[in-house]
Write a protein that holds these residues in place. Structure first.
Motif, PDB file in Angstrom:
ATOM      1  N   UNK A 498       0.861  -1.182   0.000  1.00 25.66           N
ATOM      2  CA  UNK A 498       0.000   0.000   0.000  1.00 25.66           C
ATOM      3  C   UNK A 498       0.895   1.229   0.000  1.00 25.66           C
ATOM      4  N   UNK A 499       0.554   2.209  -0.841  1.00 23.73           N
ATOM      5  CA  UNK A 499       1.343   3.432  -0.959  1.00 23.73           C
ATOM      6  C   UNK A 499       0.443   4.621  -0.632  1.00 23.73           C
ATOM      7  N   UNK A 500       0.918   5.465   0.284  1.00 19.45           N
ATOM      8  CA  UNK A 500       0.139   6.612   0.737  1.00 19.45           C
ATOM      9  C   UNK A 500       0.974   7.874   0.626  1.00 19.45           C
ATOM     10  N   UNK A 501       0.319   8.961   0.255  1.00 20.32           N
ATOM     11  CA  UNK A 501       0.990  10.246   0.152  1.00 20.32           C
ATOM     12  C   UNK A 501       0.329  11.279   1.040  1.00 20.32           C
ATOM     13  N   UNK A 502       1.143  12.155   1.599  1.00 14.14           N
ATOM     14  CA  UNK A 502       0.651  13.270   2.407  1.00 14.14           C
ATOM     15  C   UNK A 502       1.346  14.536   1.926  1.00 14.14           C
ATOM     16  N   UNK A 503       1.125  15.621   2.619  1.00 13.17           N
ATOM     17  CA  UNK A 503       1.790  16.862   2.244  1.00 13.17           C
ATOM     18  C   UNK A 503       3.270  16.843   2.591  1.00 13.17           C
ATOM     19  N   UNK A 504       3.708  15.933   3.459  1.00 11.32           N
ATOM     20  CA  UNK A 504       5.093  15.932   3.928  1.00 11.32           C
ATOM     21  C   UNK A 504       5.918  14.753   3.444  1.00 11.32           C
ATOM     22  N   UNK A 505       5.304  13.604   3.133  1.00 13.27           N
ATOM     23  CA  UNK A 505       6.099  12.418   2.811  1.00 13.27           C
ATOM     24  C   UNK A 505       5.248  11.396   2.065  1.00 13.27           C
ATOM     25  N   UNK A 506       5.949  10.324   1.631  1.00 13.78           N
ATOM     26  CA  UNK A 506       5.322   9.138   1.056  1.00 13.78           C
ATOM     27  C   UNK A 506       5.561   7.961   1.989  1.00 13.78           C
TER      28      UNK A 506
END
Length: 759
Positions: A498-506
């Motif tokens: 599972x790959x998740x992205x946020x405003x600061x990191x992956x």
């Protein structure tokens, strides 16, 4: 009655079952340090960049392509923290200066935020960004195979991104690339007021929705776009847009009300001949309903559409639509997941049209004659003889122009949300779904991202039948330490990642953590995780079609009585010896792996005595980690057994043997200067060990009193009184004075005069 008051009344009266739904508790909750240390969590971040919003998963190349601020990334799917490639793609200096002159923040807004990322062909990608409020698109050469180290931007093929990418980085956009044509929902002006569904690229002329017509689009926020075939004929293919907008059919006096929508257009739409030239002639939209049925028909609606996932099935014409919603109400807070079928969606678009004759009339079902061919139908051999939308009669075009809204909404499967979380400190933001093959069927596993950096893992299992599903919250995973909201989510079924992205990191995380469920068959069975099974020794990854004799899995029922009857370790219970001082406190610790388990304590004086339940009162206090016994008595000694009850199954977790020592024994050991104090002897607990136990786990509000009691016990025992009378008189007086002289006179002579002191 106002909308806020109506929601308040719903809360007071309860929802479907007569009371507000309780928030589901995850069976397993793993923190960020635990995931990093033991469960394969990988992170990636780029210095001087942010906002990892556009994710493109390419299984063939083995790469995860990422669009971020001023950068494009190519990361390895197996480990995103290694073998990364990047392209620096900033906005030109003159664009940034122009953006700054327009009053925008040059460091936060006047950058190139990549919003769109699609596979274009076997060797290139198509990417679009905000370009410092000057949308721009480009072709990216990515190679054809995983071993090719190619990742570069073609400077000779940079295009205008208007109608493809938003101007403002805070605005959302949704698009899909079908063939060589890009279908996008986006704002096409600098102020973000002209919203459109736009077709660009390719050889056919560009087409858009009617401009500045609130009946078509009214302040929409686009979420997702998908191509879904209608039949075997490609001319029947339709593009479906998912968005939320301010409802034009809202009731008077309720102010702005947000509705979730699904819109459709035909892929072969060429616009009208005399009317709606270069405009869609097949555009229709319907309301997506995600609501909890309430008493007297007063439902609680979730209308803030956040994300949509299209789950492909064996029939490409009938995928499942998973959508997550939230509510904008200040009275009721919650998020929900609703599932829709294409059959229900098509039924709504074949139903009656919504009609309003004047500004003071209510929206009603249109009862007049609908022209032929029916508006919304694609020109093809399947449904008629029209070869193009330009051949449609004028009455069809005019009807479609004034009636884009359907009267009947699209209801979710089961008429209610599949999964609902109310009164929780987070909101759903993204969703990805994996269809997993288990021993007893296929199960849909939901991965839901939240605005606090967590991922919820939910499995949908049949309750009584496969038509009525029940959600099970398996895990709550803290994938981002800074709790930044999850703004993108991708899932690789092939690599189980599972790959998740946020405003600061992956972040990258495996889909399953079977070893975290425990080392016993019952614990693995009770987890009901379709990824995991008991192999006779441990809880491991379930692989279909494997011939292992001891493999056990039952996601639907999860009954250890059936699956784990052959487990030789089933009746083995860990044991622990405890010692307590009479009058002090003792803590009986027992923590189940499952947060959904209910703990029951039983007591028996000896092994031959019957077990009875431990009753809680002011002296026996239940805590999250066990039971605290205040002022231990001799009668408390015995065997304590900690049981965990979950899903109708009860299993013993720990057996504690408590031995209570008299206070005079502990005091005697401390005052006698026993040489075995440092080592300790079974059956003789010294006073300071009880004190150390209290320091590690202070009792509830009684620390001071107990510590004073222990301190007094630690003093040497007072001398025995003389038979002739109490100390201080007669025969006991002289020995005391002699002791005082022996104790103080010598030291005083060495130290000099004693200073004046009241003590």
């Amino acid at each position: 009655m106002s909308r806020t008051l109506l929601l308040l009344l719903l809360l007071l009266r309860g929802l479907a079952a007569g009371r507000p739904p309780a928030a589901a508790t995850p069976r397993l909750k793993l923190s960020f340090p635990e995931l990093r240390a033991r469960h394969g969590l990988h992170h990636f971040s780029l210095e001087h960049s942010c906002c990892y919003e556009a994710l493109l998963l390419d299984e063939e190349r083995g790469r995860l392509f990422v669009g971020a601020k001023n950068h494009l990334l190519s990361l390895a799917l197996d480990d995103i923290s290694q073998r990364g490639r990047k392209i620096y793609w900033p906005a030109p200096v003159e664009w940034r200066e122009e953006c700054n002159w327009a009053g925008k923040d040059i460091t936060a807004e006047c950058m190139n935020f990549v919003k769109i990322l699609h596979p274009y062909n076997r060797t290139h990608l198509y990417a679009c960004g905000t370009g410092a409020f000057h949308p721009v698109c480009a072709f990216i050469e990515a190679g054809q195979h995983a071993e090719e180290p190619v990742f570069k931007l073609d400077p000779h093929h940079i295009e205008d991104g208007k109608g493809k990418s938003p101007y403002d980085p805070r605005h959302t956009a949704a698009s899909v690339l079908v063939g060589e044509e890009l279908y996008s929902g986006v704002a096409t002006d600098l102020m973000g007021r002209d919203f459109t569904i736009f077709r660009s690229l390719g050889r056919r002329p560009s087409i858009r929705t009617e401009q500045h017509d609130s009946r078509w689009l009214n302040e929409p926020k686009f979420v997702a776009v998908f191509l879904v075939p209608e039949s075997e004929d490609p001319d029947d293919d339709k593009i479906y847009f998912f968005f939320r907008e301010t409802a034009v059919e809202r009731q008077q006096g309720l102010g702005k009300t947000s509705f979730a929508r699904i819109g459709q257009i035909c892929r072969n739409d060429m616009g009208g001949q005399r009317s709606l030239v270069n405009k869609w002639t097949t555009f229709l939209k319907a309301r997506l309903v995600c609501a909890v049925p309430g008493p007297d028909g007063a439902d609680t609606h979730f209308d803030e559409l956040r994300d949509v996932f299209l789950l492909q099935t064996r029939d490409k014409r009938n995928p499942l639509i998973y959508a997550i919603f939230s509510t904008s109400s200040s009275v009721f807070q919650g998020s929900a997941v609703c599932v829709y079928t294409m059959a229900d969606i098509r039924r709504a678009f074949l139903g009656p049209f919504a009609h309003k004759e004047g500004p003071n009339y209510q929206w009603v079902s249109y009862q007049g004659r609908v022209p032929y061919p029916r508006p919304g139908m694609c020109p093809s051999k399947t449904f008629g003889t029209f070869g193009s939308t330009k051949d449609f009669p004028d009455e069809v075009i005019q009807f479609a122009r004034h009636h884009p809204l359907m009267y009947n909404p699209v209801l979710p499967h089961g008429q209610r949300p599949l999964f609902l979380q109310a009164t929780v400190p987070y909101t759903f933001t993204r969703i990805a779904v994996d269809r997993v093959t288990a021993a007893d069927g296929h199960y849909d596993v939901l991965f839901i991202g939240t605005d606090v950096g967590t991922v919820l893992k939910v499995v949908s299992v049949p309750k009584e039948s496969w038509h009525r599903m029940e959600p099970l919250l398996l895990e709550e995973l803290q994938v981002f330490q800074d709790s930044s909201p999850i703004i993108s989510l991708q899932l690789s079924s092939k690599r189980h990642q599972l790959y998740a992205g946020s405003t600061t990191a992956l972040a990258q995380l495996p889909l399953h953590r079977c070893s975290a469920y425990g080392k016993a068959c019952a614990e693995c069975c009770l987890a009901r995780d379709p990824y995991c099974a008991w192999d006779g020794n441990t809880c491991t990854r379930y692989v279909p079609n494997t011939k292992r004799r001891f493999r056990r899995q039952d996601v639907r029922n999860g009954d250890p009585n059936v699956l784990c009857s052959e487990d030789p370790r089933r009746d083995t219970v860990p044991q622990k010896q405890l010692y307590g001082v009479e009058g002090s406190t003792v803590f009986l610790e027992c923590i189940p792996k499952s947060l959904q388990a209910h703990i029951l304590w039983t007591y028996q004086r000896t092994l031959n005595d019957p077990q009875r339940e431990v009753q809680m009162d002011e002296r026996v206090v239940r805590t999250e980690r066990g039971v605290l016994l205040r002022s231990v008595q001799r009668s408390d000694a015995g065997l304590y057994l900690c049981h965990a009850t979950e899903h109708g199954f009860t299993q013993p977790l720990l057996r504690l043997s408590l031995e209570v020592i008299g206070a005079w024994q502990a005091t005697g050991v401390a005052s006698a200067g026993d040489p075995q104090l440092a080592v300790g002897i079974p059956g003789r607990k010294v006073w300071y060990r009880d004190f150390l136990q209290l320091v590690e786990r202070p009792p509830l509000g009684a620390t001071d009193k107990v510590c004073q009691r222990l301190w007094s016990r630690g003093r040497p025992p007072a001398p025995a009184r003389s038979p002739a009378g109490p100390p201080g008189r007669g025969q006991g007086e002289e020995p005391r004075r002699a002791r005082r002289r022996r104790t103080h006179e010598g030291p005083r002579a060495e130290r000099g005069p004693r200073s004046a002191s009241p003590w």
